[in-house]
Design a protein around this motif. Structure first.
Motif, PDB file in Angstrom:
ATOM      1  N   PRO A 225     -16.969 -42.230  47.173  1.00  0.00           N
ATOM      2  CA  PRO A 225     -17.183 -41.848  48.570  1.00  0.00           C
ATOM      3  C   PRO A 225     -15.883 -41.979  49.362  1.00  0.00           C
ATOM      4  O   PRO A 225     -14.979 -42.736  48.988  1.00  0.00           O
ATOM      5  CB  PRO A 225     -18.222 -42.860  49.065  1.00  0.00           C
ATOM      6  CG  PRO A 225     -18.809 -43.465  47.834  1.00  0.00           C
ATOM      7  CD  PRO A 225     -17.758 -43.410  46.789  1.00  0.00           C
TER       8      PRO A 225
ATOM      9  N   GLY B 115     -20.173 -46.676  52.366  1.00  0.00           N
ATOM     10  CA  GLY B 115     -20.628 -46.653  50.985  1.00  0.00           C
ATOM     11  C   GLY B 115     -19.951 -47.744  50.170  1.00  0.00           C
ATOM     12  O   GLY B 115     -19.077 -48.476  50.657  1.00  0.00           O
TER      13      GLY B 115
ATOM     14  N   ARG C 227     -18.103 -35.926  48.857  1.00  0.00           N
ATOM     15  CA  ARG C 227     -17.684 -36.808  49.945  1.00  0.00           C
ATOM     16  C   ARG C 227     -18.368 -36.423  51.258  1.00  0.00           C
ATOM     17  O   ARG C 227     -18.736 -37.283  52.059  1.00  0.00           O
ATOM     18  CB  ARG C 227     -16.161 -36.777  50.094  1.00  0.00           C
ATOM     19  CG  ARG C 227     -15.413 -37.442  48.946  1.00  0.00           C
ATOM     20  CD  ARG C 227     -13.955 -37.688  49.287  1.00  0.00           C
ATOM     21  NE  ARG C 227     -13.221 -36.448  49.477  1.00  0.00           N
ATOM     22  CZ  ARG C 227     -12.602 -35.792  48.499  1.00  0.00           C
ATOM     23  NH1 ARG C 227     -12.660 -36.260  47.255  1.00  0.00           N
ATOM     24  NH2 ARG C 227     -11.945 -34.681  48.737  1.00  0.00           N
TER      25      ARG C 227
ATOM     26  N   LEU D 298     -21.875 -37.725  51.217  1.00  0.00           N
ATOM     27  CA  LEU D 298     -21.968 -39.193  51.308  1.00  0.00           C
ATOM     28  C   LEU D 298     -21.319 -39.752  52.568  1.00  0.00           C
ATOM     29  O   LEU D 298     -21.404 -40.960  52.816  1.00  0.00           O
ATOM     30  CB  LEU D 298     -21.286 -39.830  50.086  1.00  0.00           C
ATOM     31  CG  LEU D 298     -21.924 -39.549  48.715  1.00  0.00           C
ATOM     32  CD1 LEU D 298     -21.106 -40.216  47.615  1.00  0.00           C
ATOM     33  CD2 LEU D 298     -23.363 -40.044  48.672  1.00  0.00           C
ATOM     34  N   ALA D 299     -20.681 -38.914  53.371  1.00  0.00           N
ATOM     35  CA  ALA D 299     -19.926 -39.385  54.534  1.00  0.00           C
ATOM     36  C   ALA D 299     -20.798 -40.222  55.457  1.00  0.00           C
ATOM     37  O   ALA D 299     -21.888 -39.805  55.861  1.00  0.00           O
ATOM     38  CB  ALA D 299     -19.331 -38.197  55.289  1.00  0.00           C
TER      39      ALA D 299
END
Length: 986
Positions: free
Chosen positions: A393, A398, A367, A370-371
């Protein structure tokens, strides 16, 4: 900003701060914590009250009304949506949304290397926090997770800001970090930052002490040693490593990558599905969580192909990258979340040596990576929800696209699209793309057979196309024949194998669902209601329902329709049905297979008995029934169930014959035929008699032939029906079967009546009535007594016809709606012929109410025809034409050609009475064409008589005389023949 939630709740309107009561403040806090998102009324109630009063719903509605008035002009809007409310916040007016946007800008600047700009953005965003979210509002526990989530975001943002300032060489961070590790002593990242900050400030001893303290806490509280990064820092401190003097390394910039498989070059169709999915993926730009879209469907339907095409179309929407990972199971079962997380983290550039072991830590790291990145994550062939939850995510930029054979009902927040096989046009286009359009175009019939055998399943079509492409001179028709005979054995090429695609899904099912699947295939059912599954399994309905639910959620069945009887139907794809039968034959012993099919046949018989209690009996001696208890069965409900289960009952009859259940099959056929004739499924009714005849039982065969005579009569094939009844009468007489004789007589009477042998028909009718009375067969008598009414009317004995009809109505039970309806129609006809037309209209309307209540469209068409004739006789021509047009439309819908022709005849007569011979002529010619030579001689003669009248009115005397002479020959020696002779002047 006019609205604040990051601390005490503050709302500003045009006149300044808005004053709120305690409950209003709680309601507003719950909505502002979820801006621009629907919050259900139940959730709002739980947020405002721990123990809601009975008036909670009404109170919520009142608070919303009051808030709308108080916030009028502020730009904030409270909108009702579904069973909840949406708080629509103008851009830049709510501190929570401004914080989120500032955080996105800061991370973007950080990733781009502009640390000064990132520092400013982080500072501005974090400065918006004035305390805990909604700290001055007593909220219910339902909102605790949301508040915890926001506070976690703040903590992550603070940590990221510290990284930026350390990288900028700030030396004023030690105090701030001491406070943070005191508040969050188990967060290793804070200890790492504190060690670096102390070292940069020249406080090496304190840095070593900080490491010692961190280790002590981690070992005492969690039983673990510090992680690799904290240990690396400690080693560097001890060694006086110069690396520690440098600014701490920033997280590596996010790697933009595309892992999507290549789009399929011969992809065809799916325009509607793609448009819907694009809309779902691009909807709700103000959302706080990433969109999750699930494409589900049976194995081989093309889920992955569609997902890959969609992902390529969405690349511009998600420029930070597109990840693709297969979750599907192999011989060892579904891939574990931990393994999948490692795959994704390595894809994102995380060194395998620093990937933590615990799943939760891996998920947290994913996470973090992908933040706030616009990344599309494609998770292909998910087996269960547990595989997915750690892979999602945490931020809204996302998106996730999931494919699965299962519906995955417990996947929170997902919107779903159930993918069906393509339509015939798209399926044919796919076959042409793979095998060659010219080759397929030369054999359209064989191509249609192939697509039917494949059930339009894309994987199967692709296999067929590939096999044809590898053998360019192989006749398509020959392959179609092989496919029809060998099924799944032919659907293999290279690495594509339809059977092998089904096997993992079947193997993953629990035992009860596997057996339900097998037995569905054994019974040949492509669509079944719950009761069928329960009968096949021999278990209570609840157990069958559980097995069905499993099959639906695992994508082995579809359940998207409710039949006309209100039953949910469960559909099995054609190829899956073939596979299910294979599994049944391989895994069920012959004895268990026969037992399952026998249970199903017996249940079909029991339900068919119940469903036909108020449906007219077929023309054969009835079976004994259990006495009725409770309210009378509803005719429409019974007919609706029989219509819904028509194919099931046909298959059950075949099964009964194959199992040698002669008595059961014969009785089931008897009851079922009554419905099939009523609803005009005459081809099915004939097929039923062939099945019974195949049993080789003499009594069953004779009953089937008797019922076949009824089918002929309903089709208008009166001469074959009369001949068959004659043969049966000889056989019944030889065997002394007076009950069978009675039914053969009444059937022959019906046929003779329609061919003009009126006197002989009347003789047969009264003979049948005498025999039926001797057998005390009330059901047979109810039907037989309708014929004297019609026949006496044909003979011009209208008073006698009306007398019989009234007498029978007096003794017929009110609940016998069908019989009463027939008698009312016959009475109306007699009254009309006697000149009592106004009363005839009343009786017709009563009969029509009964027919419509029973859902009998053919009977309704007959009544409307008679009613139209009567209205025309009364001079109400517009009503008559409208009524007759409705009658003809019903007959057309039911495929009732004789009825359609008779309605046309009546329209012609009404137009003649109206003085319009031109239009009358058109109707009468169409009617004559519909009355075949083997059908009703009487009605052909009557139509010819009216044609002669129309010609005469138009001055076409030669044609008029020709029509009348032809009618005279057909009428024979009857009253109507004398009438036509008078028209000819003879």
């Amino acid at each position: 900003m006019d609205f604040k939630i990051l601390g005490t709740v503050r709302l500003s309107g045009p006149s300044g701060l808005v004053s709120l009561s305690r409950k209003q403040r709680a309601l507003m806090a719950a909505l502002l914590l979820h801006p621009n998102t629907t919050v259900s009324t139940d959730r709002l109630i739980a947020a405002v009250w721990d123990d809601p009063p009975r008036s909670a719903l009404a109170n919520i509605q009142t608070y919303v009304h009051q808030l709308r008035r108080g916030l009028e002009g502020s730009g904030l809007r409270l909108r009702t949506e579904g069973s909840g409310y949406v708080c629509e916040v103008p851009p830049g007016s709510l501190d929570l949304l401004v914080f989120e946007e500032g955080l996105r800008r800061a991370r973007r600047d950080q990733a781009a290397g502009d640390l000064s700009a990132a520092d400013r953005e982080y500072a501005a965003a974090i400065a918006l926090w004035r305390g805990a979210p909604a700290e001055d509002v007593p909220l219910g526990g339902v909102l605790a997770p949301r508040i915890t989530e926001l506070e976690e975001r703040l903590a992550v943002a603070r940590s990221e800001w510290i990284d930026v300032r350390l990288a900028l060489g700030r030396d004023d961070l030690v105090g701030e970090l001491r406070a943070l590790v005191a508040a969050h002593p188990l967060r290793e990242r804070l200890w790492e930052q504190l060690v670096v900050a102390m070292h940069q400030s020249g406080r090496r001893d304190e840095a070593l002490e900080a490491f010692r303290r961190a280790r002590e806490i981690l070992v005492a509280e969690l039983g673990i040693e510090p992680g690799p990064e904290l240990r690396r820092l400690h080693a560097a401190l001890l060694a006086g490593d110069a690396e520690l003097d440098a600014r701490p390394a920033m997280p590596a910039p996010f790697q933009r990558l595309c892992q999507l498989p290549a789009d399929t070059a011969d992809f065809v169709g799916r325009e509607a599905e793609i448009a819907e999915l694009l809309s779902l993926m691009r909807a709700a730009t103000d959302r706080l969580s990433p969109p999750i879209v699930l494409v589900s469907g049976l194995p081989g339907v093309g889920k992955t192909t569609l997902a890959v095409r969609l992902a390529h179309l969405l690349r511009a929407d998600y420029p930070d990258g597109q990840l693709f990972v297969r979750l599907g199971q192999d011989a060892l079962g579904p891939r574990e979340p931990g393994e999948l997380l490692e795959v994704l983290l390595r894809s994102l550039g995380v060194d395998g040596a620093v990937i933590p072991a615990p799943i939760e830590e891996r998920a947290r790291l994913l996470r973090q990576r992908l933040a706030d990145q616009a990344v599309l994550v494609v998770l292909d062939d998910a087996v269960e929800e547990a595989q997915l939850r750690h892979l999602l995510p945490g931020t809204a930029r996302g998106a996730v696209l999931v494919t699965s054979r299962s519906w995955l009902p417990a996947l929170e927040g997902a919107v779903r699209l159930a993918l069906d096989p393509p339509d015939e046009k798209e399926a044919l286009l796919l076959l042409e793309r793979v095998a060659g359009a010219d080759r397929i175009g030369m054999a359209p019939g064989a191509a249609e057979e192939i697509l039917r055998a494949c059930g339009r399943l894309p994987l199967a079509i692709r296999v067929v196309g590939a096999r044809l492409a590898t053998r360019p001179v192989w006749p398509v028709s020959e392959f179609a024949t092989r496919l029809a005979g060998r099924g799944l054995d032919e659907l293999v090429v290279g690495g594509l194998d339809v059977r092998a695609t089904f096997e993992p899904s079947y193997a993953a099912l629990p035992d009860p669902a596997r057996r339900a699947f097998r037995l569905l295939g054994l019974a040949g059912l492509d669509s079944a209601a719950e009761w069928s599954i329960a009968a096949l399994l021999g278990v209570p309905a609840l157990e069958a329902d559980a097995a069905l639910e499993t099959l639906v959620t695992r994508g082995m069945l579809t359940s998207t329709e409710v039949d006309g009887a209100g039953q949910p139907r469960y559909r099995l794809h054609d190829l899956l049905r073939v596979y299910a039968r294979e599994r049944a034959e391989a895994e069920e012993s012959p004895r268990r297979r026969d037992e399952a099919l026998t249970r199903h046949v017996l249940e079909c018989l029991r339900r068919t008995r119940d469903g036909t209690r108020r449906i007219p009996i077929p023309l054969a001696p009835p079976y004994a029934r259990e006495p009725e208890t409770g309210p009378a069965p509803d005719v429409r409900a019974g007919a609706a169930w029989l219509a819904a289960e028509r194919r099931t009952l046909m298959l059950a009859l075949t099964s009964a014959a194959e199992l040698g259940l002669a008595k059961t099959a014969t009785e089931l056929a008897h009851h079922f035929t009554g419905y099939l004739i009523m609803d005009r499924f005459l081809d099915d009714a004939e097929e039923v008699q062939k099945i019974v005849t195949s049993l080789g039982d003499e009594r069953a065969t004779r009953r089937a032939r008797l019922l076949l005579a009824s089918v002929y009569i309903e089709r208008g094939d009166f001469l074959p029906a009369e001949e068959l009844c004659g043969d049966l009468l000889a056989e019944f007489s030889r065997d002394g079967d007076t009950h069978g004789t009675a039914y053969a007589l009444v059937a022959r009477a019906a046929a003779r009546h329609m061919t003009g042998s009126v006197d002989e028909a009347l003789t047969d009718t009264y003979a049948s009535i005498d025999l039926l009375e001797a057998h005390e067969d009330t059901a047979g008598l109810a039907y037989a007594w309708t014929w004297p009414v019609w026949i006496h009317a044909e003979r011009g004995e209208y008073g006698r016809a009306a007398e019989i009809a009234r007498a029978r109505l007096a003794v017929t039970r009110e609940e016998d709606h069908v019989v009463r309806g027939h008698l009312l129609r016959a009475l109306g006809a007699a009254l009309h012929q006697r000149g009592e037309t106004a009363e005839a209209v009343v009786r017709y309307r009563e009969s029509l109410v009964t027919a419509e209540a029973n859902g009998d469209r053919v009977e309704a068409g007959k009544v409307l025809r008679r009613l139209g004739e009567a209205l025309g006789a009364l001079g109400r021509f517009d009503e008559a034409v409208e009524t007759l047009t409705a009658s003809r439309r019903l007959f057309v819908e039911c495929g009732e050609m004789v009825g359609e022709a008779l309605a046309g005849h009546s329209l012609g007569v009404v137009r003649l009475e109206q003085g319009d011979p031109d239009r009358a002529l058109r109707h009468l010619h169409v009617a004559l064409a519909g009355l075949s030579d083997g059908g009703s001689r009487v009605w052909r003669a009557r139509t010819l008589r009216e044609l002669g009248r129309a010609y005469a009115l138009l001055g076409r005397h030669e044609e008029s005389e020709g029509a009348w002479r032809e009618a005279l020959a057909l009428f024979g020696d009857t009253v109507e023949a004398k009438e036509v002779a008078g028209l000819l002047g003879e």
